[in-house]
Design a protein around this motif. Structure first.
Motif, mmCIF file in Angstrom:
data_model
loop_
_atom_site.group_PDB
_atom_site.id
_atom_site.type_symbol
_atom_site.label_atom_id
_atom_site.label_comp_id
_atom_site.label_asym_id
_atom_site.label_seq_id
_atom_site.Cartn_x
_atom_site.Cartn_y
_atom_site.Cartn_z
ATOM 1 N N LYS A 1 -35.424 13.577 -5.026
ATOM 2 C CA LYS A 1 -35.817 14.414 -6.176
ATOM 3 C C LYS A 1 -37.100 13.859 -6.792
ATOM 4 C CE LYS A 1 -31.542 14.048 -7.817
ATOM 5 N NZ LYS A 1 -30.756 13.800 -6.596
ATOM 6 N N ASP B 1 -33.780 7.998 -5.839
ATOM 7 C CA ASP B 1 -34.905 8.883 -5.507
ATOM 8 C C ASP B 1 -36.213 8.108 -5.455
ATOM 9 O OD1 ASP B 1 -33.516 11.471 -5.420
ATOM 10 O OD2 ASP B 1 -32.981 10.914 -7.464
ATOM 11 N N PRO C 1 -32.775 12.875 -11.396
ATOM 12 C CA PRO C 1 -33.509 11.946 -10.527
ATOM 13 C C PRO C 1 -33.268 10.491 -10.973
ATOM 14 C CG PRO C 1 -34.953 13.671 -11.371
ATOM 15 C CD PRO C 1 -33.666 13.805 -12.099
#
Lengths: 446, 76
Positions: free
Chosen positions: A130, A247, A228
């Motif tokens: 993400k 992430d 995220p």
């Protein structure tokens, strides 16, 4: 016999040679406890290895030390591989450590490697990462409320982007309860739903210390999070499973904070720059349009509009001249014709003829009258003669001599006996009157 | 400018407008509209950043209550 005295250098050189030439000391496998260790950043490391009864100085060069997958600590039992040599300036012999690993926790490393492989196969590390929002409003921090980590993050965020709301989820980052504490907080953050970014952080530590961050449940919690996740667990060299699943991975808590937020002043500058570019681009367009307009305005069409129809004027003149010329020519020709016709007409004037005819007419009229008069006189004479003759021939004169004529009741003259029958009424005309009579008898002459 | 535009959208929109205007192939009327829109966006972005309050770090308690987190107290 004369005694030969050696220099210290020569002796030390000889001893060093002995060390270096010894086949056993070239590669030594040694176990011991780390002592006198003080981490020197980005440099060679100097420490000691000892056991209950002895101690040896140790040096580990920067290049070798940077490859270590763990952080050596005071008192830690380690297995090392190295060679023994002598450092001439100090006269110390020491072990030059080439490889080092924690003693007794080789099993942990093994387990970690296996788990990494398993989760990798599952795709937990390679899944779509993400993207961190550029301008977060609210950031959750999963770490310990005490220690340098949270302080570094808060300090960095406040310095860069003080308008973001930081919310610390106090987390146990070491020991048995740690993994569930981490998972629980990640789930609470997920359930809250108001966060833009999650920072998962922990300071450096031994592999045992960092172990909760290698737990599968932590890996899954991070993987399933919709927020995220930026991770900064341990030192850069300790890559935990949490770091692999996250992430974004940051080398330090400060770096994590830097990744999570922009610099407010820079953003304002960026906006200013955009505004400047906007103004410039627009004024350039405006200028361009203005120039274009000026060009049009300065066109001869507007400056000397008469030039627009100059050409037509010239043409008009030309046509006028042509027209005049053609017209005069035409007129001249017609005039000439007219003159000729006039002349011919004059020639053909009927007046003299008329005059002549008039005279003739008068003359003829006169003659006609005279002739008529003569004729009248003559005819009157003739008439008189004729009347006299006629009178002589009149039936009345005949009747006066005894002749009669008979008419029927329709005043029709009766010429024959056959036209009468007895008892018809007839009228007998005498020269001095009429007699009405009835027929008594008819007799036809043979 | 849309009513419920986020800061990110406004920034992206602003950048797009600047790029479009810099290309210079926009008709003048449209350029004017874009320019005005861009200035609005720029003001919105600046205001958003300038007027956002500086926040204090919070700590979420076990009970889910956010409390002010004083780092100086906790550390040391």
């Amino acid at each position: 016999m004369e005694t030969n005295y050696l220099t210290v250098s020569a002796l030390t050189s000889y001893i060093k040679y002995k060390f270096d030439a010894d086949p056993y000391l070239g590669k030594v496998f040694l176990t011991g406890e780390i002592s006198n260790f003080r981490l020197r950043a980005n440099a060679h490391q100097y420490f000691s290895l000892k056991d209950d009864r002895a101690k040896i100085s140790a040096i580990m060069f920067k290049q070798a030390f940077q490859k270590l997958p763990f952080e050596p600590k005071e008192g830690m039992k380690v297995l090392v591989v190295g060679r023994i040599s002598l450092y001439e300036p100090s006269g110390n012999y020491q072990i030059y450590v080439e490889r080092m690993e924690p003693d007794g926790i080789g099993a942990l490393y093994q387990a970690l490697a296996e788990r990494k492989e398993k989760l990798q196969k599952e795709g937990l590390f390679s899944g779509p990462k993400k993207i961190l929002p550029r301008y977060p409003k609210k950031i959750a921090i999963v770490t310990s409320p005490s220690g340098a980590v949270i302080r570094d993050i808060i300090t960095t965020v406040k310095r860069r982007y003080p308008i973001v709301q930081l919310v610390l989820y106090p987390t146990v980052v070491q020991g048995d309860k740690s993994a569930s504490s981490i998972c629980q907080n990640i789930q609470r953050i997920e359930a809250d739903g108001s966060y833009d970014t999650l920072i998962l952080a922990r300071g450096g530590g031994s592999i045992e210390d960092l172990w909760p961050f290698n737990e599968e449940q932590v890996a899954r919690a991070i993987h399933e999070a919709s927020v995220p996740v930026v991770s900064s667990v341990g030192h850069e060299t300790d890559t935990t499973i949490a770091d692999l699943v996250a992430d974004v991975r940051a080398a330090t808590p400060t770096a994590a904070a830097e990744l999570a937020v922009p610099v407010l002043s820079e953003e304002l500058q960026k906006i200013n720059l955009l505004e400047n570019r906007l103004t410039q681009a627009f004024s350039y367009q405006l200028k361009k349009a203005n120039q274009q307009l000026m060009t049009y305005q300065h066109s001869y069409i507007f400056e000397q509009p008469q030039r627009l129809y100059e050409g037509f004027l010239v043409k008009l003149d030309l046509y006028n001249q042509q027209l005049n010329r053609q017209f005069s020519k035409h007129i001249g020709k017609n005039k000439e014709e007219l003159t000729q016709l006039d002349r011919r007409l004059i020639h053909l004037n009927p007046q003299p003829s008329l005059d002549r005819q008039g005279q003739q007419l008068a003359y003829l009229t006169e003659r006609l009258q005279k002739s008529m008069e003569h004729l009248l006189v003559y005819q009157q004479d003739r008439l008189a003669n004729e009347i006299a003759s006629l009178d002589m021939l009149s039936p009345l004169k005949t009747m006066a001599r005894g002749y009669t004529y008979v008419t029927d009741d329709k005043e029709q003259i009766i010429y024959s006996v056959q036209d009468m029958k007895e008892t018809d009424t007839i009228t007998i005309h005498l020269h001095d009157g009429q007699v009405t009579a009835n027929v008594l008898q008819t007799r036809k002459d043979d | 400018m849309k009513q419920d535009m986020t800061f990110e959208e406004a920034m992206a929109s602003l950048e797009q407008i600047v790029q479009s205007l810099e290309k210079g192939d926009v008709p003048l009327e449209q350029a004017l509209t874009q320019f005005q829109e861009g200035m609005k966006l720029s003001k919105f972005c600046q205001d958003t950043l300038n007027h956002a309050e500086k926040t204090l770090t919070q700590m979420m308690t076990e009970q889910g209550e956010p409390v002010i987190f004083d780092k100086n107290e906790e550390i040391e």
